[in-house]
Design an enzyme around this catalytic site. Structure first.
Site, PDB file in Angstrom:
ATOM      1  N   HIS A 153      -0.959   0.456  -9.660  1.00 28.16           N
ATOM      2  CA  HIS A 153      -1.709  -0.409  -8.735  1.00 28.16           C
ATOM      3  C   HIS A 153      -2.441  -1.532  -9.491  1.00 28.16           C
ATOM      4  CE1 HIS A 153      -3.688  -0.456  -4.491  1.00 28.16           C
ATOM      5  NE2 HIS A 153      -3.601  -1.677  -4.997  1.00 28.16           N
TER       6      HIS A 153
ATOM      7  N   GLU B 129      -2.158   7.967  -4.012  1.00 30.38           N
ATOM      8  CA  GLU B 129      -2.464   7.584  -5.394  1.00 30.38           C
ATOM      9  C   GLU B 129      -3.936   7.880  -5.717  1.00 30.38           C
ATOM     10  OE1 GLU B 129      -1.381   3.354  -4.784  1.00 30.38           O
ATOM     11  OE2 GLU B 129      -3.449   2.874  -5.292  1.00 30.38           O
TER      12      GLU B 129
ATOM     13  N   ARG C 288       0.853  -1.187   0.000  1.00 31.88           N
ATOM     14  CA  ARG C 288       0.000   0.000   0.000  1.00 31.88           C
ATOM     15  C   ARG C 288       0.884   1.229   0.000  1.00 31.88           C
ATOM     16  NH1 ARG C 288      -3.761  -2.303  -1.407  1.00 31.88           N
ATOM     17  NH2 ARG C 288      -5.823  -2.523  -0.510  1.00 31.88           N
TER      18      ARG C 288
HETATM   19  C1  GLV Z   1      -5.299  -4.501  -3.841  1.00 37.15           C
HETATM   20  O1  GLV Z   1      -4.476  -3.676  -3.563  1.00 37.15           O
HETATM   21  C2  GLV Z   1      -6.013  -5.278  -2.869  1.00 37.15           C
HETATM   22  O2  GLV Z   1      -5.911  -5.001  -1.658  1.00 37.15           O
HETATM   23  O3  GLV Z   1      -6.744  -6.191  -3.275  1.00 37.15           O
END
Ligand code: GLV
Length: 329
Positions: free
Chosen positions: A286, A268, A239
């Protein structure tokens, strides 16, 4: 009358159709990123909501949406959801573990390899037209095979990355985590538990896979980066906010560490401007879990949870991956 639910982002139409068998469904076909106030407005009268890892679910929202009974996310990370507040309001929460583990570990490994072997940097060089001759030390990076892989956060995805490193690339695996792996898993991976400081000092390639929490904020900042080898790489698939992006950009610019691979960013989709100008970092938006079969599996799991949480379907009352199943007890 069917209960009403909200699907917060544009989701695979056949999965929305599955929800329509049970619910009146409001969707967000235009895939607008709603503000908290807009989300509250769309949630009026809804018994359940299908979210992703980005919609904040907090006390203010729960108080403004008293009909809400289920919040089902297609993400595994749920730092956007105030779980204790949901439990206190009797709202069932689910996430989407397991289905994305291998795909996300693949991507973490790919980012780490791209950083170590300077793939993005050299591709930009080629595309820019700068490649005029082969040269002996062109984009000489660092090896992955046989190197020391440091895994920060040894959950399901961390173990997936470690397995790839140990079994596929002959890497020596060290890790730091809240808890130790059981002895059999440590032995199978040849993994050794070390302090966070030893992890930073010894890893050739550090991969960060810890969940975000207030305690994990800037777990890696200037002081931690200063402990790493100048030849090391850092990969973050966890994260944004776990790494201090400004400090990382500075460390990359100063060649304090060799390279980084980042799929997640503080704030982000904004990216720290300094990261955009340093060459030795691979940046992706991401997408670590984004293979089509996996994103579909994540969305299907969120739908299964929503149907079950609202007392319908084959798992009625037993959402398969509930985080606070006690609210239904
Ligand atoms: C993506 O970042 C998730 O947590 O599934």
């Amino acid at each position: 009358m069917k209960p009403s639910v909200l699907v917060c982002r544009a989701v695979f139409p056949d999965i929305v159709d599955r929800l329509r068998e049970y619910f009146e469904v409001e969707t967000n076909e235009a895939d607008v990123v709603w503000s908290p106030a807009e989300l509250i407005q769309h949630l009026q009268g809804k018994a359940g909501v299908f979210i992703t890892g980005t919609q904040p679910i907090d006390t203010a929202l729960l108080e403004a949406c008293p009909q809400l009974k289920a919040v089902c996310s297609m993400a595994v990370g749920y730092n956007n959801v105030d779980l204790p507040a949901c439990t206190a309001h009797g709202v069932l929460v689910s996430n989407a573990p397991d289905v994305l583990t291998e795909t996300t570990a693949d991507f973490g490994f790919a980012l780490m390899m791209a950083a170590a072997r300077r793939i993005a940097e050299s591709e930009h060089f080629l595309r820019s037209g700068a490649w005029t001759k082969w040269s002996v030390d062109a984009f000489a990076g660092s090896d992955v095979h046989g190197a020391t892989l440091g895994v920060l956060g040894m959950g399901r995805i961390g173990r997936g990355v470690a397995r790839r490193g140990a079994l596929g690339f002959g890497m020596k695996v060290i890790y730091h985590n809240r808890s130790h792996l059981d002895a059999a898993t440590e032995a199978a991976l040849g993994a050794r538990y070390v302090s966070k400081e030893a992890l930073l000092r010894e890893a050739d390639h550090l991969v960060i896979v810890v969940p975000y929490s207030a305690a994990a904020h800037h777990l890696i900042g200037a002081a931690e980066l200063a402990l790493m080898k100048p030849t090391a790489t850092l990969t973050n698939i966890a994260r944004g906010g776990i790494v201090d992006d400004a400090a990382l950009a500075q460390a990359l610019r100063d060649k304090r560490i060799a390279a980084a691979g980042l799929d997640v960013f503080e704030g982000e989709p904004a990216v720290h401007p300094d990261l955009l100008t340093v060459p030795n970092v691979v940046l992706t938006p991401h997408i670590a879990s984004s293979s089509l079969p996996t994103r579909r599996a994540m969305a299907n799991l969120a739908a299964d949870n929503l149907i079950a949480a609202l007392g319908l379907g084959p798992n009625k009352g037993k959402p398969p991956t509930a985080l606070n199943p006690e609210v239904l007890a």
